[in-house]
Structures are given as C-alpha cells and as structure tokens.
Design an enzyme around this catalytic site. Structure first.
Site, PDB file in Angstrom:
ATOM      1  CD  GLU A  92      -2.807   1.321   2.383  1.00 55.73           C
ATOM      2  OE1 GLU A  92      -3.672   2.214   2.405  1.00 55.73           O
ATOM      3  OE2 GLU A  92      -2.638   0.517   3.325  1.00 55.73           O
ATOM      4  CE  LYS A 139      -6.713   0.122   1.639  1.00 60.88           C
ATOM      5  NZ  LYS A 139      -7.188  -0.290   2.978  1.00 60.88           N
TER       6      LYS A 139
END
Length: 295
Positions: free
Chosen positions: A176, A213
């Site tokens: 992420e 993400k």
C-alpha cells in the site's frame, strides 16, 4: 496458503473491508462512532471499545460474503475473539470472509516528500502468530505526499522488499504505497509510482502472488496493467479521505479495481444506533461500495 481463499480472492465478486485502525487512529475512529475520549481512561479500555465496535460490524447480518471478500484486521483484533472464536476463524468459518492482517508499525517522519514505514523488527514473530491464527494475507502502508522520485523509489523498494519476505512466509501481501489525495502533484506522483512498481514487478519470480492497495488515480485506468498481471491477485483502492460517494465514483472509473475502504465504509455508524438501525446503515454502505467494485 489456503488455495480456496486464493481462488476466491482472485476471482470472487466483492470488496475488502478495512477494519485495521491502529493505536494512533483508534481515538478518531471511536469519536466517529460516537464514543468520546472522556468515556475511557486507559489504552486497555480504548482497545476494548474498538473491538466491541468491530465485533458489531463483523457479526452484523449485513456483513456477509455475498458482498465482502475479505477483512483487514489490526493485530489486537487478530488476537481477540468474536463469539468465542478467534476473529480470523470467525470471519472464515462463519462468514466465508478472508482475513488479512495489518503488519506495519506506522510511518516514519516525512523525508523526500514521503513517509516510509517504521522498522518492523518483530515481523517474523508476528507472521508466525498470523499463521497460527489462519491469516491469509497482510497489509502495510506508506505515504507519498508529492512527486519526488527519490522518495517514491525508497517507498516502492521498501514495500517490495518486505512484500517478498511476507510472500516467502506463505502469505499474500498487500502493498500500500498511498498517494495523498491532497497532493498538488498527485498525477505526476502516480506516474512515477507506477513506473517504479512495474520495474520491480519484472524482477519477481512467476510464483509470487501479491496485491496492491492504491489511491484512486487521477488518470482513470492507470493501473489496468497491474490488474491484468498474473502475479497480482487483486488491485484494491483505498478511500484516502474521500467521502463514500466520491470514492465510489472514482472506483467506477477503474474497471477491475475493487474497494478496500475503512472510513468510507464505517463513517455513518454510531454506538447509539439500535441493532436494526445499525444493520440498515451498514447494509446501505456495503451495497454502494459493492456496486462500485463490480461495475
């Protein structure tokens, strides 16, 4: 790795619920839920209250595998129980929802317009506990504030280094590298980020499975190449401070990308709601996010 869970995560319809607020963000999450700091007097009380909130979400009749593929847990949530089962076991055994674990320990101070993750000296120990508690994958977050190539290179290098370590331990890591939605150079930062990700992807063995993400990009469809990469199980989008309506709108512009929302999922829930009101509000949020994820 649970192959049934891998198949579902790779090909199932739905989204990932992010229920991983950590120690630093817990007071804000509780305040949003209607519990003021004056209502608890220790970290123990605070974490007990946030677990009660998460339990209410997870056990809701609206929180089902019909619309939700996975849920990201905080470490303490993994170690606690829901209806007398460890949380990950409850999610999978009772709900058919795949459990992930947030493994990062927060962010370092900003340097070169980015915040890399703090050191994780206990990662091996944490992964062993996660295996014992039947966790499928992990998630770790760093933040890009502006289009600084030096900083972005460091962020991507750190994410991939740790991601490969986590993959070798038998988990599917979610990388992420968030781009701040308020960045004045957001689009440029995303172009640099994608180039760095693609460069690192070329070095991976074909057996590696990972996820990303990412902040919904300024250029729709920017991450389509990652979506179709055979080493990438799923690309998911964070809400990053956008309202649910805004985040859903942006998500619909990126086919193949599904949601992994936290605030945009939970923002309208309240401790004062009756069970019926709570389920109704949660159901509305889930259905809206699901529709954006499968459009």
């Amino acid at each position: 790795m649970n192959m049934k869970q891998l198949e579902r995560m790779q090909h199932g319809k739905g989204f990932i619920a992010a229920l991983d607020q950590s120690g630093g963000s817990t007071p804000k999450a509780l305040k949003g839920y209607g519990i003021e700091p004056s209502e608890y007097h220790s970290d123990e009380e605070m974490f007990h209250l946030i677990h009660q909130m998460r339990t209410r979400v997870i056990t809701s009749q609206s929180f089902t595998s019909e619309h939700i593929l996975g849920a990201i847990l905080f470490e303490m949530t993994m170690d606690r129980k829901v209806n007398n089962e460890l949380t990950a076991d409850y999610l999978w055994n009772e709900k058919g929802i795949i459990p992930f674990l947030k493994v990062d320990k927060g962010l370092d101070d900003e340097t070169d317009s980015v915040q890399v993750m703090k050191p994780m000296p206990q990662l091996n120990e944490l992964l062993k506990r996660a295996e014992e508690r039947h966790i499928f994958g992990t998630k770790m977050r760093s933040v890009i504030h502006e289009a600084n190539e030096t900083g972005i290179k460091r962020i991507v290098a750190q994410q991939f280094e740790l991601g490969q370590k986590i993959s070798q331990a038998g988990f599917v890591p979610i990388l992420e590298p968030e781009v701040n939605i308020h960045s004045k150079t957001k689009a440029d930062a995303e172009e640099i980020l994608l180039a760095e990700i693609e460069s690192h992807m070329k070095t991976l063995d074909s057996s590696v499975k990972l996820m990303f993400k990412l902040t919904p990009p300024s250029v729709p469809g920017l991450y389509s190449g990652l979506v179709s990469d055979p080493k990438v199980v799923r690309v998911v989008a964070l809400s990053g401070g956008y309202s649910r309506e805004e985040a859903d709108h942006l998500l619909k512009q990126n086919p193949g990308v599904i949601a992994s929302f936290s605030r945009a999922l939970l923002s309208e829930l309240s401790v004062k709601q009756t069970p019926e009101e709570f389920d109704s509000v949660l159901k509305k949020a889930i259905l809206e996010i699901y529709e954006a994820s499968v459009s």
